[in-house]
Scaffold this motif. Structure first.
Motif, PDB file in Angstrom:
ATOM      1  N   LEU A   1       0.818  -1.203   0.000  1.00 44.16           N
ATOM      2  CA  LEU A   1       0.000   0.000   0.000  1.00 44.16           C
ATOM      3  C   LEU A   1       0.855   1.257   0.000  1.00 44.16           C
ATOM      4  O   LEU A   1       0.544   2.232  -0.698  1.00 44.16           O
ATOM      5  N   GLY A   2       1.938   1.257   0.773  1.00 44.86           N
ATOM      6  CA  GLY A   2       2.798   2.431   0.789  1.00 44.86           C
ATOM      7  C   GLY A   2       3.364   2.751  -0.577  1.00 44.86           C
ATOM      8  O   GLY A   2       3.373   3.906  -1.016  1.00 44.86           O
ATOM      9  N   GLY A   3       3.824   1.715  -1.286  1.00 51.78           N
ATOM     10  CA  GLY A   3       4.405   1.932  -2.607  1.00 51.78           C
ATOM     11  C   GLY A   3       3.394   2.300  -3.662  1.00 51.78           C
ATOM     12  O   GLY A   3       3.624   3.208  -4.475  1.00 51.78           O
ATOM     13  N   TYR A   4       2.254   1.639  -3.668  1.00 54.18           N
ATOM     14  CA  TYR A   4       1.280   1.857  -4.736  1.00 54.18           C
ATOM     15  C   TYR A   4       0.399   3.079  -4.500  1.00 54.18           C
ATOM     16  O   TYR A   4       0.049   3.793  -5.446  1.00 54.18           O
ATOM     17  N   LEU A   5      -0.004   3.340  -3.253  1.00 51.96           N
ATOM     18  CA  LEU A   5      -0.833   4.522  -3.001  1.00 51.96           C
ATOM     19  C   LEU A   5      -0.061   5.800  -3.281  1.00 51.96           C
ATOM     20  O   LEU A   5      -0.624   6.780  -3.773  1.00 51.96           O
ATOM     21  N   SER A   6       1.226   5.807  -2.962  1.00 46.64           N
ATOM     22  CA  SER A   6       2.027   6.989  -3.266  1.00 46.64           C
ATOM     23  C   SER A   6       2.020   7.270  -4.766  1.00 46.64           C
ATOM     24  O   SER A   6       1.961   8.425  -5.203  1.00 46.64           O
ATOM     25  N   GLN A   7       2.040   6.201  -5.563  1.00 44.70           N
ATOM     26  CA  GLN A   7       2.016   6.379  -7.016  1.00 44.70           C
ATOM     27  C   GLN A   7       0.627   6.772  -7.525  1.00 44.70           C
ATOM     28  O   GLN A   7       0.498   7.539  -8.486  1.00 44.70           O
TER      29      GLN A   7
ATOM     30  N   VAL B   1       3.142  16.630  -3.596  1.00 46.67           N
ATOM     31  CA  VAL B   1       4.344  16.464  -2.773  1.00 46.67           C
ATOM     32  C   VAL B   1       4.056  15.685  -1.495  1.00 46.67           C
ATOM     33  O   VAL B   1       4.701  14.672  -1.201  1.00 46.67           O
ATOM     34  N   LEU B   2       3.082  16.124  -0.709  1.00 45.18           N
ATOM     35  CA  LEU B   2       2.866  15.543   0.611  1.00 45.18           C
ATOM     36  C   LEU B   2       2.193  14.179   0.564  1.00 45.18           C
ATOM     37  O   LEU B   2       2.506  13.294   1.361  1.00 45.18           O
ATOM     38  N   GLY B   3       1.245  13.984  -0.374  1.00 41.31           N
ATOM     39  CA  GLY B   3       0.521  12.713  -0.441  1.00 41.31           C
ATOM     40  C   GLY B   3       1.431  11.509  -0.609  1.00 41.31           C
ATOM     41  O   GLY B   3       1.402  10.573   0.209  1.00 41.31           O
ATOM     42  N   PRO B   4       2.295  11.477  -1.639  1.00 37.66           N
ATOM     43  CA  PRO B   4       3.180  10.323  -1.809  1.00 37.66           C
ATOM     44  C   PRO B   4       4.153  10.133  -0.649  1.00 37.66           C
ATOM     45  O   PRO B   4       4.426   9.001  -0.242  1.00 37.66           O
ATOM     46  N   VAL B   5       4.700  11.234  -0.113  1.00 36.70           N
ATOM     47  CA  VAL B   5       5.679  11.120   0.971  1.00 36.70           C
ATOM     48  C   VAL B   5       5.051  10.470   2.204  1.00 36.70           C
ATOM     49  O   VAL B   5       5.609   9.547   2.809  1.00 36.70           O
ATOM     50  N   ILE B   6       3.863  10.910   2.584  1.00 35.84           N
ATOM     51  CA  ILE B   6       3.187  10.355   3.758  1.00 35.84           C
ATOM     52  C   ILE B   6       2.870   8.877   3.553  1.00 35.84           C
ATOM     53  O   ILE B   6       3.082   8.042   4.446  1.00 35.84           O
ATOM     54  N   ALA B   7       2.356   8.514   2.367  1.00 33.87           N
ATOM     55  CA  ALA B   7       2.005   7.115   2.093  1.00 33.87           C
ATOM     56  C   ALA B   7       3.224   6.209   2.183  1.00 33.87           C
ATOM     57  O   ALA B   7       3.174   5.126   2.786  1.00 33.87           O
ATOM     58  N   MET B   8       4.346   6.632   1.607  1.00 34.37           N
ATOM     59  CA  MET B   8       5.547   5.796   1.623  1.00 34.37           C
ATOM     60  C   MET B   8       6.111   5.618   3.027  1.00 34.37           C
ATOM     61  O   MET B   8       6.498   4.513   3.426  1.00 34.37           O
ATOM     62  N   LEU B   9       6.174   6.699   3.793  1.00 32.30           N
ATOM     63  CA  LEU B   9       6.737   6.604   5.138  1.00 32.30           C
ATOM     64  C   LEU B   9       5.885   5.726   6.047  1.00 32.30           C
ATOM     65  O   LEU B   9       6.411   4.955   6.856  1.00 32.30           O
ATOM     66  N   LEU B  10       4.571   5.821   5.913  1.00 33.07           N
ATOM     67  CA  LEU B  10       3.691   4.965   6.717  1.00 33.07           C
ATOM     68  C   LEU B  10       3.880   3.494   6.348  1.00 33.07           C
ATOM     69  O   LEU B  10       3.903   2.614   7.220  1.00 33.07           O
ATOM     70  N   GLY B  11       4.012   3.205   5.050  1.00 33.64           N
ATOM     71  CA  GLY B  11       4.222   1.828   4.615  1.00 33.64           C
ATOM     72  C   GLY B  11       5.526   1.257   5.150  1.00 33.64           C
ATOM     73  O   GLY B  11       5.581   0.118   5.618  1.00 33.64           O
TER      74      GLY B  11
END
Length: 516
Positions: free
Chosen positions: A261-267, A449-459
């Protein structure tokens, strides 16, 4: 190629024809998503007069419906193994044969001049076809091999095809703009979808010819044919959701979902916002968007080639950490570019500013795409240690279910945030040179900017202790063979620790003993 689903044979060793033949399916699996996430939001808001909220709903609502269709297809395909049609045709191949002639309908999504309801219904129909292919297809690599390196090669082949199809999805508009219309014409998008629709049917045929299902053992062939009765059919939803929930009891699967989810939601967030970012912050048109996305997907192709070796030699978590570092760097550079433009920089961004961040994004994204589907091929082995069963379909169904639900919310939220910022569809003001308000541009930049960064860090945080690699997988497979032979204790304390870490269960409760 003969269908080996109904025969008992020694283990077949896949070669390059099987790797690439099965992997060709990701021209549909990833190619359709590259077109949809890369272009459809932009197409709806630019050429169809829909608001950002409406476009987000069209992309998001069908995925909510797939909360039922994804696991149902996985569950049904798992349980067709001993039915008459499952033995004669194949429990996975049946679904592929159904969707093969219907996939050219993809072009209907890119027809202009219709309203919200038309686009919603047509997109729902295509997403159903997509799911009927995706779930059974994804299980085949896990059925065709139990070897760690072979499974990594299957995942590598599909990801290389995926990135190649993404390059095609991003570059085709550039070619078609020159052939069929100017920079502001919708016609290139229709022809792009028509070309992809034809290719989708072709690759399904290739998959059917190049793949096989797990051969039947002599004991399985002696089992009578199962006939589904009405009373049993009515119990399917309850059993299905019970099985869905049981997958989350596997520790490695929970960690894997976090990476996924972290990888794909960020994309998903990046793909939705990026074309609008180029159009507003960079003041570019469709041609510029196409060129930048092409460069990104070429970088993703290179990234996958490197990630295949890294995952085999070191492990998936190391590759994932490097990938998010690159992708986060790209997002932050685009944020810096926005601040530079807002600060009054009149000159157009330099080539380095335009293409540097997108290359970094591509290098990160390719690995983020590869890692989850490389890991997926090993999850049924871990599940078998716990349950004593092979449930490839239900795992594919759960992964796609969780992905679709999260993707739906991410796209709907992205559309809502962009719309709330004041973004206006150019189609609503024909003939005007529309300039978006500073608030609208700021909303697009913040989402990008913020959406992908937050998703990746949470994953990454949720899966920090993920321990699956070539060594631990080999130990797990060895212990599964011992469990199958009747073992009740691990061969060594080290083996016990590895198996218990991957499964999240004490060794004494493995092989279905916890449910006994």
């Amino acid at each position: 190629m003969a269908n080996t689903a109904i025969t008992t044979t020694a283990r077949r060793v896949p070669d390059w024809r099987h790797y690439w033949g099965w992997g060709a399916g990701d021209l549909l699996g990833a190619g359709a998503q590259a077109v949809i996430t890369g272009w459809l939001f932009y197409f709806f808001t630019t050429f169809c007069g829909l608001t950002a909220v409406q476009a987000g709903l069209i992309l998001g609502l069908p995925r909510l419906l797939e909360a039922i269709s994804c696991p149902l297809i996985g569950y049904v395909s798992d349980n067709l193994r001993h039915s008459r049609i499952g033995r004669r045709i194949g429990r996975r191949r049946l679904f592929l044969l159904i969707v093969l002639p219907l996939l050219p309908s993809f072009a209907l999504v890119f027809v202009t001049g219709h309203g919200f309801l038309y686009y919603l219904l047509v997109f729902i129909f295509f997403e159903l076809l997509y799911t009927m292919f995706l779930i059974p297809w994804e299980t085949l690599a896990a059925e065709m091999s139990t070897d760690y390196a072979e499974k990594a090669r299957f995942a590598g082949a599909r990801m290389l095809v995926a990135q190649g199809s993404a390059v095609l999805a991003s570059y085709l508009p550039t070619l078609l703009i020159n052939q069929f219309g100017g920079k502001d014409s919708a016609e290139p998008f229709f022809w792009m979808a028509a070309i992809f629709g034809g290719l989708f049917s072709l690759v399904v045929l290739i998959v059917l010819l190049a793949s096989w299902e797990r051969p039947y053992t002599e004991d399985e062939l002696r089992r009578p044919i199962e006939r589904l009765k009405l009373a049993e059919a009515l119990r399917i939803p309850g059993r299905m959701f019970r099985d869905l929930a049981s997958t989350l009891r596997i520790r490695a699967f929970r960690q894997h979902l976090s990476l996924y989810l972290g990888g794909y939601l960020s994309q998903d967030i990046f793909n939705t916002a990026f074309p609008i970012f180029v159009a507003t912050v960079l003041m570019g048109a469709t041609l510029a968007i196409s060129q930048l996305m092409t460069v990104m997907y070429l970088a993703q192709l290179v990234s996958v080639m490197v990630a295949i070796r890294v995952v085999i030699r070191i492990g998936p978590l190391y590759a994932y950490r490097v990938a998010i570092s690159l992708f986060i760097s790209a997002a932050l550079l685009y944020g810096a570019l926005y601040l530079q433009q807002r600060g009054g920089a009149a000159a157009a961004p330099s080539t380095l500013w335009l293409f540097g961040p997108i290359v970094l994004a591509g290098l990160g994204r390719g690995t983020l795409n590869f890692v989850p589907w490389s890991v997926y091929n090993y999850l049924p082995d871990i599940d078998e240690a716990v349950t004593g069963q092979r449930r490839e379909g239900i795992f594919a169904g759960v992964m796609t279910l969780v992905r679709k639900l999260a993707q739906s919310l991410a796209i709907i939220a992205t559309g809502w945030l962009i719309d709330a910022g004041g973004y206006v569809s150019p189609k609503t003001r024909p003939g005007e040179a529309l300039v978006q308000s500073p608030e609208a541009v700021q909303a697009v930049a913040l989402v990008l900017v913020l959406g992908p960064v937050i998703a990746m860090l949470l994953g990454l945080w949720a899966a920090w202790r993920f321990r699956l690699n070539a060594h631990t997988h080999a130990v797990l497979v060895h212990e599964v063979e011992r469990l199958r032979a009747g073992a009740t204790e691990a061969e060594s304390p080290a083996n016990r620790a590895i198996v218990e870490d991957l499964t999240g269960w004490r060794y004494e409760r493995l092989w279905g003993r916890a449910a006994a």
